[in-house]
Write a protein that holds these residues in place. Sequence first.
Motif, mmCIF file in Angstrom:
data_model
loop_
_atom_site.group_PDB
_atom_site.id
_atom_site.type_symbol
_atom_site.label_atom_id
_atom_site.label_comp_id
_atom_site.label_asym_id
_atom_site.label_seq_id
_atom_site.Cartn_x
_atom_site.Cartn_y
_atom_site.Cartn_z
ATOM 1 N N GLU A 178 0.834 -1.211 0.000
ATOM 2 C CA GLU A 178 0.000 0.000 0.000
ATOM 3 C C GLU A 178 0.869 1.262 0.000
ATOM 4 O OE1 GLU A 178 -2.564 1.437 3.468
ATOM 5 O OE2 GLU A 178 -4.035 0.365 2.241
ATOM 6 N N LEU A 179 1.937 1.215 0.800
ATOM 7 C CA LEU A 179 2.848 2.348 0.889
ATOM 8 C C LEU A 179 3.554 2.591 -0.450
ATOM 9 C CD1 LEU A 179 4.238 4.504 2.625
ATOM 10 C CD2 LEU A 179 5.906 2.788 3.314
ATOM 11 N N HIS A 180 4.061 1.508 -1.047
ATOM 12 C CA HIS A 180 4.763 1.638 -2.330
ATOM 13 C C HIS A 180 3.841 2.192 -3.408
ATOM 14 C CE1 HIS A 180 7.892 -1.501 -0.877
ATOM 15 N NE2 HIS A 180 8.346 -0.271 -0.725
ATOM 16 N N SER A 195 1.163 3.993 -3.009
ATOM 17 C CA SER A 195 0.867 5.405 -2.701
ATOM 18 C C SER A 195 2.022 6.291 -3.157
ATOM 19 C CB SER A 195 0.664 5.615 -1.195
ATOM 20 O OG SER A 195 -0.345 4.771 -0.714
ATOM 21 N N MET A 196 3.264 5.811 -2.915
ATOM 22 C CA MET A 196 4.446 6.581 -3.319
ATOM 23 C C MET A 196 4.529 6.677 -4.846
ATOM 24 S SD MET A 196 7.012 4.990 -0.485
ATOM 25 C CE MET A 196 8.565 5.625 -1.051
ATOM 26 N N LYS A 254 -2.203 10.904 4.659
ATOM 27 C CA LYS A 254 -1.523 10.300 5.834
ATOM 28 C C LYS A 254 -0.607 11.345 6.475
ATOM 29 C CE LYS A 254 -2.354 5.630 5.242
ATOM 30 N NZ LYS A 254 -2.864 4.747 6.282
ATOM 31 N N TRP A 255 0.112 12.089 5.627
ATOM 32 C CA TRP A 255 1.080 13.068 6.121
ATOM 33 C C TRP A 255 0.397 14.161 6.943
ATOM 34 C CZ3 TRP A 255 5.898 13.653 7.196
ATOM 35 C CH2 TRP A 255 6.468 14.923 7.320
ATOM 36 N N LEU A 312 -0.876 9.424 0.265
ATOM 37 C CA LEU A 312 0.340 9.832 0.983
ATOM 38 C C LEU A 312 0.155 11.197 1.650
ATOM 39 C CD1 LEU A 312 2.969 8.248 1.198
ATOM 40 C CD2 LEU A 312 3.944 9.739 -0.534
ATOM 41 N N GLU A 313 -0.417 12.148 0.878
ATOM 42 C CA GLU A 313 -0.635 13.490 1.445
ATOM 43 C C GLU A 313 -1.600 13.452 2.623
ATOM 44 O OE1 GLU A 313 -0.687 12.647 -1.745
ATOM 45 O OE2 GLU A 313 -0.308 14.342 -3.090
ATOM 46 N N TYR A 326 2.017 9.141 -6.015
ATOM 47 C CA TYR A 326 2.475 10.500 -5.689
ATOM 48 C C TYR A 326 3.539 10.960 -6.691
ATOM 49 C CZ TYR A 326 4.944 14.257 -3.290
ATOM 50 O OH TYR A 326 5.547 15.461 -2.991
ATOM 51 N N TYR A 328 -5.254 4.863 -3.932
ATOM 52 C CA TYR A 328 -3.889 5.325 -3.640
ATOM 53 C C TYR A 328 -3.671 6.793 -4.018
ATOM 54 C CZ TYR A 328 -3.362 0.295 -3.382
ATOM 55 O OH TYR A 328 -3.531 -1.013 -3.036
#
Length: 437
Positions: free
Chosen positions: A11-13, A15-16, A55-56, A52-53, A19, A48
Amino acid sequence: MALLSDRQKEELHKSMLEYLHSNNFIEAFHALKEESGIEYTPDPKTKYAGLLEKKWTSVIRLQKKIMDLENRNASLQEELTLAPSRRAASQSDWIPRAPAAHVLTGHRSPITRVAFHPTYSVLASASEDATVKIWDWETGEFERTLKGHTRAVLDVDFDSKGLLLVSCSSDLFIKIWDTQNEWKNTKTFAGHDHSISSVRFVPGDQFIVSASRDRTIRMFDVASTHLVRTITGHLDWVRCVIPSEDGKLLASSSNDQTARIWDASNGEYKMELRGHENVVEVVAFAPIAAYGAIRELAGLPTNDRTKRPGSFVATGARDKTIKLWDTQTGQILKNLPGHDNWVRALAFHPSGKYLLSASDDKTIRVWELQTGRCMKTVDAHGHFVTSLAWGRQLVSAGRTTNGTGGVPDPSKSGDAEKLVNVIATGSVDQTVKVWLP
């Protein structure tokens, strides 16, 4: 930190990747895709997109929430320590905190000095409006105005029993007011040739001592109003004069950038305290209760157990510093820098642990004597803070104390119960503030 699961990693990858692609970092997008081995086609409609934004910003919001809660927790802890059940325990170490309990308004010009009655909840304030006002500091109520001076009143002080109040002014006169007789002006002293900046009762209440812009210090007999002694030595305006707790010494400070120690019995000059780089506004004798902390701070031998009043003084000056001195040697023991403007007033804490200062930077600062560090700054007024006094109280054997002179030694039996925790400040903003636990 807990390790991420495979699903969280994916999920993180993704999202990155989303982005990087949406911000046109194409090379970085392909490099991450290749190194992570993840097949992903960017699509602004997937979950996705923008993850990221989100979460940040939520992390930042959480951090702010945590900080707010920590601050709230700290203030609640402080309130708890001041709760009635805990108050007795914390009473001896009380220091002021905002907000003030009372804001006293009525003067029409800057406040120059505040002074506490030794036994009753009475506070006197002097002002450039040529008056002295009397207040009840427990209730914050105004009681009366004393009129008689024709120019700015620059200092006020009660005698040890609170029967008399003395005031001095730019009109070249010192006046005595009878607190038992409707505060009538019963005596007037002439004798100085210029503005009188400072006046104090000498322990025993037989004499008053005053300092003036005429460069002299003078002692007068209260009963007869006769001039007893003129002390000369300062090269410029004498801003402040105070007696030691036993009345044997006088300390003065001046526009000549020095403070001086004098023998009160004959006016003999004993010591010059030179080190400030501007006008020395105020001088205060340290109470005996503070000697241990001052010796530790200065690295003086601890085997010296001298309890002689007047051994140490603090000075505050327009060079924005406070200095602690040994009056026997004339040595500077410690510099206390920190204020951003002129230091105008000093008061030792009755416990001997702290020194309080007031300044034109609009704050009160609390200094821990043992370490010399500023442990608290209170935003006190909307303009320069010109005066600061600790509540006075009678102590055993008929000796008196006040915020700038001697303060009782809590180690002596009977004194500990008599500490009065109240502070008053005066300001160019024309208000007097009362700070209570």
